[in-house]
Scaffold this motif. Structure first.
Motif, mmCIF file in Angstrom:
data_model
loop_
_atom_site.group_PDB
_atom_site.id
_atom_site.type_symbol
_atom_site.label_atom_id
_atom_site.label_comp_id
_atom_site.label_asym_id
_atom_site.label_seq_id
_atom_site.Cartn_x
_atom_site.Cartn_y
_atom_site.Cartn_z
ATOM 1 N N ALA A 187 0.817 -1.218 0.000
ATOM 2 C CA ALA A 187 0.000 0.000 0.000
ATOM 3 C C ALA A 187 0.849 1.265 0.000
ATOM 4 O O ALA A 187 0.359 2.334 -0.359
ATOM 5 N N ASN A 188 2.121 1.152 0.393
ATOM 6 C CA ASN A 188 2.985 2.328 0.556
ATOM 7 C C ASN A 188 4.265 2.248 -0.268
ATOM 8 O O ASN A 188 5.319 2.723 0.160
ATOM 9 N N GLN A 189 4.177 1.655 -1.443
ATOM 10 C CA GLN A 189 5.294 1.569 -2.376
ATOM 11 C C GLN A 189 6.574 1.012 -1.727
ATOM 12 O O GLN A 189 7.677 1.497 -1.954
ATOM 13 N N GLY A 190 6.410 -0.015 -0.898
ATOM 14 C CA GLY A 190 7.559 -0.685 -0.310
ATOM 15 C C GLY A 190 8.033 -0.120 1.012
ATOM 16 O O GLY A 190 9.068 -0.539 1.524
ATOM 17 N N ARG A 191 7.282 0.789 1.582
ATOM 18 C CA ARG A 191 7.670 1.367 2.883
ATOM 19 C C ARG A 191 6.682 0.908 3.943
ATOM 20 O O ARG A 191 5.487 0.779 3.683
ATOM 21 N N VAL A 192 7.222 0.674 5.135
ATOM 22 C CA VAL A 192 6.380 0.337 6.276
ATOM 23 C C VAL A 192 6.813 1.167 7.467
ATOM 24 O O VAL A 192 7.931 1.676 7.516
ATOM 25 N N GLY A 193 5.920 1.294 8.429
ATOM 26 C CA GLY A 193 6.217 2.083 9.622
ATOM 27 C C GLY A 193 6.495 1.191 10.815
ATOM 28 O O GLY A 193 6.889 0.035 10.675
ATOM 29 N N GLY A 194 6.258 1.750 11.981
ATOM 30 C CA GLY A 194 6.454 0.993 13.209
ATOM 31 C C GLY A 194 7.886 0.557 13.389
ATOM 32 O O GLY A 194 8.826 1.288 13.061
ATOM 33 N N MET A 195 8.068 -0.650 13.866
ATOM 34 C CA MET A 195 9.404 -1.147 14.164
ATOM 35 C C MET A 195 10.290 -1.314 12.929
ATOM 36 O O MET A 195 11.503 -1.442 13.047
ATOM 37 N N PHE A 196 9.703 -1.281 11.731
ATOM 38 C CA PHE A 196 10.474 -1.428 10.495
ATOM 39 C C PHE A 196 10.651 -0.108 9.742
ATOM 40 O O PHE A 196 11.125 -0.111 8.610
ATOM 41 N N GLU A 197 10.279 0.997 10.371
ATOM 42 C CA GLU A 197 10.309 2.290 9.685
ATOM 43 C C GLU A 197 11.684 2.631 9.124
ATOM 44 O O GLU A 197 11.797 3.199 8.052
ATOM 45 N N ARG A 198 12.730 2.288 9.805
ATOM 46 C CA ARG A 198 14.087 2.620 9.343
ATOM 47 C C ARG A 198 14.772 1.455 8.630
ATOM 48 O O ARG A 198 15.957 1.521 8.338
ATOM 49 N N SER A 199 14.025 0.408 8.361
ATOM 50 C CA SER A 199 14.586 -0.784 7.711
ATOM 51 C C SER A 199 14.293 -0.774 6.219
ATOM 52 O O SER A 199 13.287 -0.237 5.775
ATOM 53 N N THR A 200 15.177 -1.413 5.468
ATOM 54 C CA THR A 200 14.892 -1.663 4.056
ATOM 55 C C THR A 200 14.306 -3.062 3.988
ATOM 56 O O THR A 200 14.909 -4.032 4.442
ATOM 57 N N LEU A 201 13.085 -3.150 3.468
ATOM 58 C CA LEU A 201 12.391 -4.430 3.383
ATOM 59 C C LEU A 201 12.149 -4.817 1.935
ATOM 60 O O LEU A 201 11.974 -3.957 1.070
ATOM 61 N N LEU A 202 12.134 -6.121 1.709
ATOM 62 C CA LEU A 202 11.694 -6.671 0.435
ATOM 63 C C LEU A 202 10.701 -7.782 0.744
ATOM 64 O O LEU A 202 10.619 -8.267 1.878
ATOM 65 N N LEU A 203 9.944 -8.152 -0.250
ATOM 66 C CA LEU A 203 9.049 -9.296 -0.132
ATOM 67 C C LEU A 203 9.643 -10.422 -0.955
ATOM 68 O O LEU A 203 9.872 -10.278 -2.162
ATOM 69 N N LEU A 204 9.917 -11.539 -0.299
ATOM 70 C CA LEU A 204 10.498 -12.709 -0.932
ATOM 71 C C LEU A 204 9.386 -13.678 -1.320
ATOM 72 O O LEU A 204 8.648 -14.164 -0.456
ATOM 73 N N HIS A 205 9.249 -13.936 -2.625
ATOM 74 C CA HIS A 205 8.298 -14.922 -3.141
ATOM 75 C C HIS A 205 9.088 -16.208 -3.379
ATOM 76 O O HIS A 205 10.050 -16.207 -4.156
ATOM 77 N N HIS A 206 8.694 -17.287 -2.721
ATOM 78 C CA HIS A 206 9.422 -18.548 -2.838
ATOM 79 C C HIS A 206 8.440 -19.711 -2.785
ATOM 80 O O HIS A 206 7.253 -19.523 -2.518
ATOM 81 N N VAL A 207 8.943 -20.911 -3.046
ATOM 82 C CA VAL A 207 8.117 -22.108 -3.082
ATOM 83 C C VAL A 207 8.544 -23.018 -1.938
ATOM 84 O O VAL A 207 9.742 -23.255 -1.733
ATOM 85 N N GLY A 208 7.566 -23.538 -1.207
ATOM 86 C CA GLY A 208 7.857 -24.449 -0.106
ATOM 87 C C GLY A 208 8.600 -25.686 -0.590
ATOM 88 O O GLY A 208 8.185 -26.316 -1.563
ATOM 89 N N ALA A 209 9.707 -26.008 0.080
ATOM 90 C CA ALA A 209 10.533 -27.146 -0.330
ATOM 91 C C ALA A 209 9.765 -28.460 -0.264
ATOM 92 O O ALA A 209 9.921 -29.318 -1.133
ATOM 93 N N ARG A 210 8.961 -28.629 0.745
ATOM 94 C CA ARG A 210 8.204 -29.875 0.895
ATOM 95 C C ARG A 210 6.787 -29.753 0.344
ATOM 96 O O ARG A 210 6.275 -30.674 -0.283
ATOM 97 N N SER A 211 6.153 -28.604 0.576
ATOM 98 C CA SER A 211 4.738 -28.459 0.212
ATOM 99 C C SER A 211 4.522 -28.085 -1.249
ATOM 100 O O SER A 211 3.475 -28.366 -1.810
ATOM 101 N N GLY A 212 5.506 -27.397 -1.834
ATOM 102 C CA GLY A 212 5.329 -26.889 -3.191
ATOM 103 C C GLY A 212 4.424 -25.673 -3.261
ATOM 104 O O GLY A 212 4.127 -25.174 -4.340
ATOM 105 N N GLN A 213 3.983 -25.170 -2.101
ATOM 106 C CA GLN A 213 3.092 -24.011 -2.059
ATOM 107 C C GLN A 213 3.877 -22.708 -2.210
ATOM 108 O O GLN A 213 4.992 -22.587 -1.706
#
Length: 142
Positions: A18-44
């Motif tokens: 919602a905020n173009q990759g920025r978040v507040g609170g405890m992560f306000e000063r952090s650089t965050l990314l979203l990692l899209h991955h596949v479960g090794a066992r589940s395949g989900q």
């Protein structure tokens, strides 16, 4: 209101998007990314918000699991399936993850922690992700 890790992550992911990759609170000063991955066992398909550092053209994430004595599930998923996608800001990027080892791992971990690289009595694995190779190439695995 639930305080499960899944609900916590879902709220961070929603705020990130919602905020173009920025978040507040405890992560306000952090650089965050979203990692899209596949479960090794589940395949989900999975998505995890992670703090990262840049090292040249690579994105560096740390499998610290907030100081827990074990590695996070996403770490095992990347070992099994290193070709993943990340969201950084408003960009979505295909990357190939590999594990940093030895002196490189110590340098990368030290850059984010300014410490000795030991977390909860274990060496924290460090994964690096650069742009994904062409489909017919194989990436190195950690």
């Amino acid at each position: 209101m639930s305080t499960s890790p899944e609900d916590f992550n879902a709220r961070i992911i929603e705020e990130f998007r919602a905020n173009q990759g920025r978040v507040g609170g405890m992560f306000e000063r952090s650089t965050l990314l979203l990692l899209h991955h596949v479960g090794a066992r589940s395949g989900q398909d999975r998505v995890n918000p992670l703090a990262y550092n840049r090292d040249g053209d690579r994105y560096v994430v740390f499998a610290s699991k907030a100081g827990a004595p074990t590695n996070p599930d996403w770490y095992h998923n990347l070992k099994a399936n290193p070709n993943v996608t990340i969201e950084v800001g408003t960009d979505t990027i295909a990357v190939a993850a590999e594990e940093a080892r030895g002196e490189e791992r110590d340098r990368l971990f030290g850059a984010q922690d300014s410490g000795d690289g030991v977390d909860a009595d274990r060496v924290t694995p460090t994964r690096c992700a650069g742009e994904a190779p062409a489909r017919d190439q194989r990436c190195r695995r950690g």
